[in-house]
Design a protein around this motif. Structure first.
Motif, PDB file in Angstrom:
ATOM      1  N   THR A   4      -4.428 -12.101  -9.479  1.00  0.00           N
ATOM      2  CA  THR A   4      -4.477 -12.115  -8.017  1.00  0.00           C
ATOM      3  C   THR A   4      -3.352 -11.275  -7.436  1.00  0.00           C
ATOM      4  OG1 THR A   4      -5.440 -14.321  -8.055  1.00  0.00           O
ATOM      5  CG2 THR A   4      -4.479 -13.590  -5.977  1.00  0.00           C
ATOM      6  N   SER A   5      -2.154 -11.415  -8.003  1.00  0.00           N
ATOM      7  CA  SER A   5      -0.999 -10.638  -7.537  1.00  0.00           C
ATOM      8  C   SER A   5      -1.226  -9.145  -7.772  1.00  0.00           C
ATOM      9  CB  SER A   5       0.258 -11.114  -8.249  1.00  0.00           C
ATOM     10  OG  SER A   5       1.364 -10.381  -7.812  1.00  0.00           O
ATOM     11  N   CYS A   6      -1.808  -8.792  -8.919  1.00  0.00           N
ATOM     12  CA  CYS A   6      -2.116  -7.383  -9.210  1.00  0.00           C
ATOM     13  C   CYS A   6      -3.110  -6.838  -8.198  1.00  0.00           C
ATOM     14  CB  CYS A   6      -2.672  -7.235 -10.623  1.00  0.00           C
ATOM     15  SG  CYS A   6      -1.436  -7.472 -11.907  1.00  0.00           S
ATOM     16  N   ASN A   7      -4.127  -7.624  -7.878  1.00  0.00           N
ATOM     17  CA  ASN A   7      -5.132  -7.195  -6.903  1.00  0.00           C
ATOM     18  C   ASN A   7      -4.508  -6.964  -5.533  1.00  0.00           C
ATOM     19  OD1 ASN A   7      -7.253  -7.116  -8.690  1.00  0.00           O
ATOM     20  ND2 ASN A   7      -7.961  -9.196  -8.228  1.00  0.00           N
ATOM     21  N   ILE A   8      -3.586  -7.808  -5.149  1.00  0.00           N
ATOM     22  CA  ILE A   8      -2.924  -7.652  -3.858  1.00  0.00           C
ATOM     23  C   ILE A   8      -2.129  -6.346  -3.835  1.00  0.00           C
ATOM     24  CG2 ILE A   8      -1.109  -8.579  -2.353  1.00  0.00           C
ATOM     25  CD1 ILE A   8      -2.129 -11.393  -3.166  1.00  0.00           C
ATOM     26  N   HIS A   9      -1.412  -6.044  -4.903  1.00  0.00           N
ATOM     27  CA  HIS A   9      -0.645  -4.801  -4.965  1.00  0.00           C
ATOM     28  C   HIS A   9      -1.563  -3.578  -4.886  1.00  0.00           C
ATOM     29  CE1 HIS A   9       3.252  -6.590  -5.625  1.00  0.00           C
ATOM     30  NE2 HIS A   9       2.740  -7.373  -6.572  1.00  0.00           N
ATOM     31  N   LEU A  10      -2.686  -3.649  -5.574  1.00  0.00           N
ATOM     32  CA  LEU A  10      -3.641  -2.534  -5.510  1.00  0.00           C
ATOM     33  C   LEU A  10      -4.214  -2.388  -4.104  1.00  0.00           C
ATOM     34  CD1 LEU A  10      -5.582  -2.964  -8.882  1.00  0.00           C
ATOM     35  CD2 LEU A  10      -3.988  -1.135  -8.266  1.00  0.00           C
ATOM     36  N   ARG A  11      -4.540  -3.486  -3.489  1.00  0.00           N
ATOM     37  CA  ARG A  11      -5.125  -3.438  -2.141  1.00  0.00           C
ATOM     38  C   ARG A  11      -4.133  -2.901  -1.121  1.00  0.00           C
ATOM     39  NH1 ARG A  11      -9.988  -7.308  -1.587  1.00  0.00           N
ATOM     40  NH2 ARG A  11     -10.531  -7.562  -3.765  1.00  0.00           N
ATOM     41  N   ILE A  12      -2.864  -3.225  -1.300  1.00  0.00           N
ATOM     42  CA  ILE A  12      -1.841  -2.682  -0.401  1.00  0.00           C
ATOM     43  C   ILE A  12      -1.760  -1.164  -0.564  1.00  0.00           C
ATOM     44  CG2 ILE A  12       0.656  -2.576   0.019  1.00  0.00           C
ATOM     45  CD1 ILE A  12       0.688  -5.639  -0.536  1.00  0.00           C
ATOM     46  N   GLN A  13      -1.840  -0.695  -1.796  1.00  0.00           N
ATOM     47  CA  GLN A  13      -1.821   0.755  -2.025  1.00  0.00           C
ATOM     48  C   GLN A  13      -3.036   1.418  -1.390  1.00  0.00           C
ATOM     49  OE1 GLN A  13      -0.617   1.973  -6.137  1.00  0.00           O
ATOM     50  NE2 GLN A  13      -0.353  -0.245  -6.397  1.00  0.00           N
ATOM     51  N   TYR A  14      -4.209   0.823  -1.530  1.00  0.00           N
ATOM     52  CA  TYR A  14      -5.416   1.378  -0.902  1.00  0.00           C
ATOM     53  C   TYR A  14      -5.254   1.416   0.613  1.00  0.00           C
ATOM     54  CZ  TYR A  14      -7.676   0.140  -5.380  1.00  0.00           C
ATOM     55  OH  TYR A  14      -8.009  -0.004  -6.700  1.00  0.00           O
ATOM     56  N   LEU A  15      -4.694   0.353   1.154  1.00  0.00           N
ATOM     57  CA  LEU A  15      -4.504   0.267   2.602  1.00  0.00           C
ATOM     58  C   LEU A  15      -3.531   1.344   3.085  1.00  0.00           C
ATOM     59  CD1 LEU A  15      -5.240  -1.276   5.156  1.00  0.00           C
ATOM     60  CD2 LEU A  15      -3.307  -2.794   4.696  1.00  0.00           C
ATOM     61  N   CYS A  16      -2.424   1.524   2.370  1.00  0.00           N
ATOM     62  CA  CYS A  16      -1.453   2.567   2.740  1.00  0.00           C
ATOM     63  C   CYS A  16      -2.085   3.947   2.667  1.00  0.00           C
ATOM     64  CB  CYS A  16      -0.226   2.504   1.833  1.00  0.00           C
ATOM     65  SG  CYS A  16       0.796   1.057   2.094  1.00  0.00           S
ATOM     66  N   LYS A  17      -2.812   4.202   1.600  1.00  0.00           N
ATOM     67  CA  LYS A  17      -3.463   5.498   1.443  1.00  0.00           C
ATOM     68  C   LYS A  17      -4.536   5.694   2.513  1.00  0.00           C
ATOM     69  CE  LYS A  17      -2.404   6.047  -3.443  1.00  0.00           C
ATOM     70  NZ  LYS A  17      -2.911   6.309  -4.789  1.00  0.00           N
ATOM     71  N   GLY A  18      -5.244   4.633   2.823  1.00  0.00           N
ATOM     72  CA  GLY A  18      -6.260   4.714   3.871  1.00  0.00           C
ATOM     73  C   GLY A  18      -5.656   5.016   5.230  1.00  0.00           C
ATOM     74  N   ALA A  19      -4.551   4.358   5.549  1.00  0.00           N
ATOM     75  CA  ALA A  19      -3.889   4.596   6.836  1.00  0.00           C
ATOM     76  C   ALA A  19      -3.381   6.037   6.925  1.00  0.00           C
ATOM     77  CB  ALA A  19      -2.740   3.606   7.024  1.00  0.00           C
ATOM     78  N   LEU A  20      -2.842   6.536   5.838  1.00  0.00           N
ATOM     79  CA  LEU A  20      -2.352   7.916   5.810  1.00  0.00           C
ATOM     80  C   LEU A  20      -3.511   8.896   5.986  1.00  0.00           C
ATOM     81  CD1 LEU A  20       0.169   9.630   5.440  1.00  0.00           C
ATOM     82  CD2 LEU A  20      -0.181   9.487   2.977  1.00  0.00           C
ATOM     83  N   ALA A  21      -4.594   8.677   5.260  1.00  0.00           N
ATOM     84  CA  ALA A  21      -5.763   9.550   5.378  1.00  0.00           C
ATOM     85  C   ALA A  21      -6.352   9.486   6.785  1.00  0.00           C
ATOM     86  CB  ALA A  21      -6.818   9.160   4.340  1.00  0.00           C
ATOM     87  N   LEU A  22      -6.407   8.289   7.355  1.00  0.00           N
ATOM     88  CA  LEU A  22      -6.916   8.151   8.727  1.00  0.00           C
ATOM     89  C   LEU A  22      -6.029   8.872   9.730  1.00  0.00           C
ATOM     90  CD1 LEU A  22      -8.146   4.456   8.696  1.00  0.00           C
ATOM     91  CD2 LEU A  22      -9.532   6.475   9.237  1.00  0.00           C
ATOM     92  N   SER A  23      -4.713   8.844   9.524  1.00  0.00           N
ATOM     93  CA  SER A  23      -3.822   9.532  10.465  1.00  0.00           C
ATOM     94  C   SER A  23      -4.021  11.044  10.386  1.00  0.00           C
ATOM     95  CB  SER A  23      -2.362   9.144  10.223  1.00  0.00           C
ATOM     96  OG  SER A  23      -1.884   9.683   9.020  1.00  0.00           O
ATOM     97  N   ILE A  24      -4.258  11.557   9.195  1.00  0.00           N
ATOM     98  CA  ILE A  24      -4.519  12.994   9.055  1.00  0.00           C
ATOM     99  C   ILE A  24      -5.883  13.330   9.658  1.00  0.00           C
ATOM    100  CG2 ILE A  24      -4.897  14.870   7.392  1.00  0.00           C
ATOM    101  CD1 ILE A  24      -2.683  13.461   5.680  1.00  0.00           C
ATOM    102  N   GLY A  25      -6.847  12.436   9.469  1.00  0.00           N
ATOM    103  CA  GLY A  25      -8.149  12.623  10.110  1.00  0.00           C
ATOM    104  C   GLY A  25      -8.023  12.652  11.625  1.00  0.00           C
ATOM    105  N   ALA A  26      -7.218  11.746  12.174  1.00  0.00           N
ATOM    106  CA  ALA A  26      -7.005  11.719  13.624  1.00  0.00           C
ATOM    107  C   ALA A  26      -6.338  13.020  14.089  1.00  0.00           C
ATOM    108  CB  ALA A  26      -6.151  10.514  14.005  1.00  0.00           C
TER     109      ALA A  26
END
Length: 174
Positions: A4-26
């Motif tokens: 569960t802890s590993c999944n949370i760390h992975l999801r945080i990385q996906y979220l950070c990468k998603g936010a960065l990609a969305l900001s470049i898209g914007a």
């Protein structure tokens, strides 16, 4: 570390990468929309760079100025290509960012999302590096033009390339 802890760390990385990609898209979308809504402002920039009619007084190179594009049809076509590239970059990066955010929520395809972002980043490189730094900067000697956007283009593309490197890195659960 628990699964569960590993999944949370992975999801945080996906979220950070998603936010960065969305900001470049914007960024890409706002650049395109700004060029569409306020067409004349940036049109002047493109027109003067291509026409090479606003060179600094110390620049006197008739050979290089022979490269000038003064036909309004070709100038407008170049401007429309820039706008189309910015728009496509914005849409692809935003789609990739949305997919990465969905991966953080446990849905969405990580590989496909990263690929969409990569295509958008490639278009950004083509617009701001190849278009502004290579073609505008070197071929049309933008560095000697009163309308010089090279440093802004380098700033944009540096951030986008760094983001591309980060987003393409495999995620780690540790």
């Amino acid at each position: 570390m628990s699964q569960t802890s590993c999944n949370i760390h992975l999801r945080i990385q996906y979220l950070c990468k998603g936010a960065l990609a969305l900001s470049i898209g914007a960024f890409g979308l706002l650049a395109a929309i700004g060029n569409i809504i306020d067409y004349q402002s940036n049109w002047q920039f493109v027109r003067h760079v291509l026409a090479m009619d606003s060179m600094e007084p110390w620049f006197d190179d008739a050979v290089v100025q022979g490269r000038a594009v003064t036909d309004p049809f070709w100038q407008r076509l170049a401007y429309l290509a820039i706008i189309a590239g910015e728009l496509a970059c914005g849409l692809l990066c935003a789609a990739g960012g949305t997919g990465l955010a969905a991966a953080a929520a446990g849905t969405g395809c990580l590989r496909w999302s990263k690929s969409l972002f990569t295509l958008g980043a490639l278009l950004a490189i083509l617009v701001w590096y190849f278009g502004f730094a290579v073609v505008g900067g070197e071929y049309f000697a933008m560095w000697a033009n009163k309308w010089n956007g090279q440093m802004k283009a380098y700033a944009f593309i540096s951030f986008i390339v760094i983001s591309l490197i980060y987003i393409r890195q495999p995620e780690r659960a540790d």
